[in-house]
Write an enzyme that holds these catalytic residues in place. Structure first.
Site, short mmCIF file in Angstrom:
data_model
loop_
_atom_site.label_atom_id
_atom_site.label_comp_id
_atom_site.label_asym_id
_atom_site.label_seq_id
_atom_site.Cartn_x
_atom_site.Cartn_y
_atom_site.Cartn_z
N CYS A 1 -0.43 4.10 2.18
CA CYS A 1 -0.22 3.89 3.62
C CYS A 1 1.24 4.10 4.01
O CYS A 1 1.54 4.69 5.04
CB CYS A 1 -0.59 2.46 4.03
SG CYS A 1 -2.16 1.89 3.39
N ASP A 2 2.16 3.58 3.20
CA ASP A 2 3.56 3.50 3.65
C ASP A 2 4.55 4.35 2.87
O ASP A 2 5.71 4.47 3.26
CB ASP A 2 4.02 2.02 3.59
CG ASP A 2 3.20 1.14 4.53
OD1 ASP A 2 2.81 1.65 5.61
OD2 ASP A 2 2.92 -0.01 4.20
N CYS B 1 0.83 -1.20 0.00
CA CYS B 1 0.00 0.00 0.00
C CYS B 1 0.87 1.26 0.00
O CYS B 1 1.40 1.65 1.04
CB CYS B 1 -0.93 -0.04 1.21
SG CYS B 1 -1.95 1.44 1.39
C1 LIG Z 1 0.17 -3.77 6.14
C2 LIG Z 1 -0.97 -2.80 5.92
C3 LIG Z 1 -0.82 -1.49 6.34
C4 LIG Z 1 -1.86 -0.59 6.16
N1 LIG Z 1 -1.70 0.68 6.60
C5 LIG Z 1 -2.71 1.56 6.49
C6 LIG Z 1 -2.59 2.87 7.00
O1 LIG Z 1 -1.55 3.25 7.55
N2 LIG Z 1 -3.66 3.70 6.88
C7 LIG Z 1 -4.83 3.32 6.28
O2 LIG Z 1 -5.76 4.10 6.21
N3 LIG Z 1 -4.97 2.08 5.75
C8 LIG Z 1 -3.94 1.20 5.85
N4 LIG Z 1 -4.07 -0.06 5.33
C9 LIG Z 1 -5.31 -0.40 4.62
C10 LIG Z 1 -6.41 -0.73 5.64
O3 LIG Z 1 -5.92 -1.72 6.51
C11 LIG Z 1 -7.66 -1.22 4.96
O4 LIG Z 1 -8.11 -0.27 4.02
C12 LIG Z 1 -8.78 -1.45 5.98
O5 LIG Z 1 -8.35 -2.33 6.98
C13 LIG Z 1 -10.02 -2.02 5.31
O6 LIG Z 1 -10.97 -2.21 6.31
P1 LIG Z 1 -12.16 -3.25 6.12
O7 LIG Z 1 -12.94 -3.16 7.38
O8 LIG Z 1 -12.84 -3.01 4.85
O9 LIG Z 1 -11.49 -4.68 5.97
P2 LIG Z 1 -10.35 -5.46 6.73
O10 LIG Z 1 -9.55 -4.62 7.64
O11 LIG Z 1 -9.64 -6.21 5.65
O12 LIG Z 1 -11.16 -6.49 7.62
C14 LIG Z 1 -11.85 -7.55 7.02
C15 LIG Z 1 -12.43 -8.39 8.14
O13 LIG Z 1 -13.29 -9.38 7.57
C16 LIG Z 1 -13.06 -10.60 8.22
N5 LIG Z 1 -13.49 -11.67 7.33
C17 LIG Z 1 -13.03 -12.01 6.09
N6 LIG Z 1 -13.68 -13.09 5.63
C18 LIG Z 1 -14.59 -13.43 6.58
C19 LIG Z 1 -15.55 -14.47 6.71
N7 LIG Z 1 -15.75 -15.38 5.74
N8 LIG Z 1 -16.30 -14.53 7.84
C20 LIG Z 1 -16.15 -13.61 8.83
N9 LIG Z 1 -15.25 -12.61 8.77
C21 LIG Z 1 -14.48 -12.53 7.65
C22 LIG Z 1 -11.59 -10.59 8.55
O14 LIG Z 1 -11.29 -11.50 9.61
C23 LIG Z 1 -11.40 -9.15 8.97
O15 LIG Z 1 -11.71 -8.99 10.33
C24 LIG Z 1 -3.05 -0.99 5.49
C25 LIG Z 1 -3.20 -2.31 5.06
C26 LIG Z 1 -2.17 -3.21 5.26
C27 LIG Z 1 -2.32 -4.64 4.79
#
Ligand SMILES: Cc1cc2nc3c(=O)[nH]c(=O)nc-3n(C[C@H](O)[C@H](O)[C@H](O)COP(=O)(O)OP(=O)(O)OC[C@H]3O[C@@H](n4cnc5c(N)ncnc54)[C@H](O)[C@@H]3O)c2cc1C
Length: 331
Positions: A157-158, A154
């Site tokens: 992010c980084d 990302c």
């Molecule tokens: C290493 C890294 C660093 C990052 N740094 C930043 C940053 O500094 N700033 C920023 O804004 N964004 C950052 N991001 C991006 C950010 O993490 C994502 O945009 C954000 O987490 C997305 O949120 P979400 O709730 O959509 O999904 P996610 O955070 O991906 O959460 C998905 C959830 O769904 C659950 N899930 C999946 N499948 C199932 C299933 N079948 N049944 C039940 N639960 C399920 C998972 O367990 C998880 O809890 C980073 C991402 C990464 C990988």
């Protein structure tokens, strides 16, 4: 007197199944910023939400140490601490948070049947899908070794951590072109590692990349390894693999960015929910509504463009408000 009464197994199984069935108003699937934010709003709207966390409790951010761009944390915060804060805030208003994975869904009826861990059934009036999208990696051991120490998927992010430094981006599509151009605005030099001798990115993006002076495209290069003592210091590439001109190339870099795509976590929903060709859930623009009334999507699972914690949280809020309005109309 009846001495021996054979056990009615059918009844036992039936009863066990009944115990395992719960009727609720609002089910939230996923515990990232989108799921927890939906839980905060849904619990404050008295929807008594039940949230299943999935395998990655707290979502993707739990894999990162520094989150510097989420508003409200002026000194920055680690991903796990931030997600624990989200969870506590949802629990404060009564959201129930359970560990469990959605293994099947049946959205064919008026109420939605969701199977947890292949055994428990939740019957919900409304469902919010917030299962995120997982970045694709090349599958090298060194990617895991240097995770958070020079390897990132990302740039938004980084990228900031590599200001004035040299980095490489892997990929040839629009995302890679966008990430490379973004990083070029921060870094001294950006190598774009492209497997083929052409970019798959749109013509506009290709032109932008080519016109950016500090981007160097490494055509027909493939990554074989990363090296460095205390983090990424360089990348080993193979040039023109399989030809007589095949060559091993080593380049010094400080950061290695993957831009080879994401896999939205939607396989289990695809029978009912419309997705685009990559697998992102399609929502009605400006809302969290999917093709099924009462099933909403929030966060990265429906967002091929921004994929940030703040946008995920914002759409989690939208999904809870959409669910509340849907449920109040059902009454
Ligand atoms: C290493 C890294 C660093 C990052 N740094 C930043 C940053 O500094 N700033 C920023 O804004 N964004 C950052 N991001 C991006 C950010 O993490 C994502 O945009 C954000 O987490 C997305 O949120 P979400 O709730 O959509 O999904 P996610 O955070 O991906 O959460 C998905 C959830 O769904 C659950 N899930 C999946 N499948 C199932 C299933 N079948 N049944 C039940 N639960 C399920 C998972 O367990 C998880 O809890 C980073 C991402 C990464 C990988």
């Amino acid at each position: 007197m009846e001495l021996f009464k054979p056990l009615n197994l059918d009844k036992v199984i039936q009863n066990k199944e009944i115990e395992n069935v719960e009727n609720i108003k609002c089910l939230i699937i996923g515990s990232g910023p989108a799921g927890y934010t939906a839980a905060i709003y849904a619990s404050r709207a008295n929807l008594k939400p039940l949230l299943y966390t999935g395998l990655e409790m707290g979502g993707q951010l739990t894999t990162t140490t520094e989150v510097d761009n989420y508003p409200g944390y002026p000194a920055g915060v680690t991903g796990p601490v931030m997600m624990e804060d989200f969870k506590k805030q949802a629990e404060r208003f009564g959201a129930e948070i359970r560990f469990g994975i959605v293994t099947d869904v049946d959205f064919s009826g008026k109420k939605y049947k969701v199977t947890i861990d292949d055994k428990k059934i939740i019957i919900a009036d409304a469902v919010i899908i917030a299962t995120g999208a997982t970045a694709k990696y090349l599958g090298l051991e060194s990617e895991t070794k240097y995770a958070g120490m020079g390897v990132s998927a990302c740039a938004t992010c980084d990228g900031f951590f590599y200001k004035g430094k040299d980095v490489a981006v892997v990929g040839g599509g629009d995302t890679a072109a966008e990430e490379a151009t973004y990083l070029a605005g921060l870094c001294r030099k950006v190598y774009l590692i492209v497997r083929r001798n052409e970019l798959r990115a749109s013509k506009v993006m290709q032109d932008k990349v080519i016109a950016t002076k500090n981007i160097e495209i490494l055509w027909e290069h493939q990554t074989i390894d990363l090296f460095g003592e205390n983090g990424v210091e360089g990348v080993t590439l193979i040039k023109k693999k399989g030809t007589t001109n095949e060559e091993i190339v080593k380049i010094k870099i400080d950061g290695f960015f993957l831009a080879i795509g994401h896999k939205p976590n939607t396989d289990v929903f695809k029978k009912y929910i419309e997705t685009d060709k990559v697998g992102y859930i399609k929502t009605v623009p400006g809302t969290s509504k999917t093709n099924i009334a009462g099933v909403f999507a929030a966060g990265d699972v429906q967002d091929p463009h921004y994929r940030q914690a703040i946008t995920a949280a914002g759409s989690g809020c939208m999904a809870a408000i959409d669910a509340e309005r849907y449920l109040s109309e059902l009454k």
